[in-house]
Write an enzyme that holds these catalytic residues in place. Sequence first.
Site, PDB file in Angstrom:
ATOM      1  N   PRO A  82      27.354  -5.196 -11.593  1.00 43.71           N
ATOM      2  CG  PRO A  82      25.986  -6.699 -12.101  1.00 43.71           C
ATOM      3  CD  PRO A  82      27.041  -6.517 -11.919  1.00 43.71           C
TER       4      PRO A  82
ATOM      5  NE  ARG B 231      46.761   0.259 -22.000  1.00 41.20           N
ATOM      6  CZ  ARG B 231      46.550   1.142 -22.013  1.00 41.20           C
ATOM      7  NH1 ARG B 231      45.850   1.788 -21.705  1.00 41.20           N
ATOM      8  NH2 ARG B 231      47.230   1.267 -23.521  1.00 41.20           N
TER       9      ARG B 231
ATOM     10  CG  ASP C 185      46.178   4.677 -24.301  1.00 45.57           C
ATOM     11  OD1 ASP C 185      46.354   3.489 -25.327  1.00 45.57           O
ATOM     12  OD2 ASP C 185      46.053   3.910 -23.084  1.00 45.57           O
TER      13      ASP C 185
ATOM     14  CD  GLU D 280      20.945 -14.647  -9.257  1.00 43.67           C
ATOM     15  OE1 GLU D 280      19.987 -13.922  -9.863  1.00 43.67           O
ATOM     16  OE2 GLU D 280      21.055 -15.271 -10.367  1.00 43.67           O
TER      17      GLU D 280
HETATM   18  N1  ADE Z   1      29.570  -8.901 -12.348  1.00 44.83           N
HETATM   19  C1  ADE Z   1      28.667  -9.285 -13.079  1.00 44.83           C
HETATM   20  N2  ADE Z   1      28.908  -8.536 -14.171  1.00 44.83           N
HETATM   21  C2  ADE Z   1      29.556  -7.329 -13.855  1.00 44.83           C
HETATM   22  C3  ADE Z   1      29.805  -5.814 -14.358  1.00 44.83           C
HETATM   23  N3  ADE Z   1      28.816  -5.624 -15.822  1.00 44.83           N
HETATM   24  N4  ADE Z   1      30.906  -5.266 -14.085  1.00 44.83           N
HETATM   25  C4  ADE Z   1      31.423  -5.998 -12.918  1.00 44.83           C
HETATM   26  N5  ADE Z   1      30.970  -6.620 -12.445  1.00 44.83           N
HETATM   27  C5  ADE Z   1      30.364  -7.550 -12.309  1.00 44.83           C
END
Ligand code: ADE
Length: 202
Positions: free
Chosen positions: A66, A131, A146, A93
């Site tokens: 994230p 794809r 798309d 984490e």
């Molecule tokens: N791992 C946990 N959340 C994630 C996300 N939003 N994008 C990529 N990997 C992740």
Amino acid sequence: MMGRAQEAGVLDLRIHNLRDWTSDRHHVVDDAPFGGGQGMVMKPEPIFAAVESLRTDASTVVLMTPQGRRFAQPMAQEFSAKEHLIIVCGHYEGIDHRVIEHLVDAEISIGDYVLTNGAIAAVVFVDAIVRLLPGVLGDEQSAADDSFSSGLLEAPQYTRPAEFRGWKVPDVLLSGHHAEIAAWRKREAERRTRENRPDLLP
Ligand code: ADE
């Protein structure tokens, strides 16, 4: 789609278990964070060992996190041109930062939310890329049409029946006037983009 791509020989997808690159009896891949704090951190050694044994000169190493660059269609295009991707998925984490500094080429997030498992993000990433590979989609045109490749969301689509529960398909789509249909689709694409994704408009 993934199965078709592999049968067609345009994709060779392999899944590896980091525990196979541990050397301790319990196959430990995580440990407590230095400095204290909640949760566990993925250890560097198994990740370095796995990537170093799998990579070639043609590899790009991606970490799903994230904290990464946010994934979008232009990045799917960019990564679909890569010869070999190694995707590292975290399940804790965090991950020892030396992996990011010294092993990974790109950190990628699939959106502004936190999943429990980077493998879920990797499935999204791989699907969006595969794809786009030539010969994967039945109709070569469909990836080009798309949402996002035009910069606008797609116009609404309809199929038979022409009337369902009293709701009619727009007359123009039944008219056979190609220019009018194209103009209607452009207007509807713009309207939908304005309503749902104003951030995409210039
Ligand atoms: N791992 C946990 N959340 C994630 C996300 N939003 N994008 C990529 N990997 C992740």
